[in-house]
Motif scaffolding. Structure first.
Motif: not given
Length: 249
Positions: A127-129, A151-156, A162-167, A203-208
């Motif tokens: 998430t920090e990355g 952000i999306q590419h790094y996370v996925e 990545v959380v989609r409802e909050y920005t 970025p708000m990142v979920n493990a699931g």
């Protein structure tokens, strides 16, 4: 969409608000320990703000009751500090904003409470990355979607969502200004970034799964599947060249 361009003088004021935000957040990060109540962190934030001559961005905003958002484990964002006791192995996201000279700074960090699992540490690091990747994409002439896509590419690429409802969001004299900055998107889309834009990337990142739910307190946002979540944020200014991070000490 009306995006506010800040003058050099306004960005100088935001730099001070950002520095105060970062100072308080660093103090909080160092105080996190097993056995403390989350409301103790809010009390620390209030004391530090008073010492620094600033006001909280969050307290009273749309009725939010605290100076600080404290979100633990599967809580993503907007957690209300209270009687919850932090336990060894938890991860806790601290989201904080300060007002100084009429301008806002906004930042967040996720920290481990004592020793935590390798999986939790990897989520925090990813998430920090992702935040760093988003900041690196924020140069003049690029587009807002370039930040979101980075952000999306790094996370996925690391197996998270990545959380989609909050920005993220624009920021300045108001805590939330245009534009909204999703943590997902397409390269080459959205408004062109221009010198003087000030943005809060978070970025708000979920493990699931990326889906969320809101708790009965009507504030705390949690992962729908109960997986861990992490959150990092900086306020930045678009310059003539590389972006300037305003929420640093």
């Amino acid at each position: 969409m009306s995006i506010i361009i800040k003058s050099d003088e306004e960005i100088a004021a935001m730099r001070q608000a950002g520095r105060i935000t970062a100072m308080v957040l660093e103090r909080l990060r160092l105080q996190v320990r097993p056995g403390m109540k989350t409301k103790e962190l809010d009390a620390i934030a209030a004391r530090e703000l008073e010492k620094l001559g600033a006001k909280p961005s969050f307290k009273g905003y749309q009725g939010f009751p605290a100076n600080l958002c404290v979100s633990v484990n599967d809580e993503i964002v907007h957690g209300i500090p209270g009687e919850r006791i932090l336990a060894e192995g938890d991860i806790v996201s601290l989201d904080f904003g300060a007002i100084f000279m009429g301008f806002h700074g906004d930042a967040a960090v996720t920290v481990a409470v004592g020793e935590t699992s390798p999986q939790a540490r990897q989520l925090i690091e990813a998430t920090e990355g992702a935040l760093k990747a988003g900041i690196a994409a924020a140069y003049p002439g690029a587009r807002l979607g370039d930040i979101s896509a980075a952000i999306q590419h790094y996370v996925e690429a690391r197996g998270y969502s990545v959380v989609r409802e909050y920005t993220g969001h624009g920021i300045g004299r108001e805590m939330h200004e245009e534009p909204q900055i999703p943590n997902f998107g397409l390269v080459g889309t959205g408004p062109v970034l221009r010198k003087g834009m000030t943005l809060a990337l978070e970025p708000m990142v979920n493990a699931g799964d990326w889906r969320t739910r809101v708790s009965d307190d009507h504030w705390t946002v949690l992962t729908a599947d109960g997986s861990l979540s992490a959150h990092f944020e900086h306020t930045i200014a678009i310059t003539d060249s590389e972006p300037e991070v305003l929420t640093i000490v």
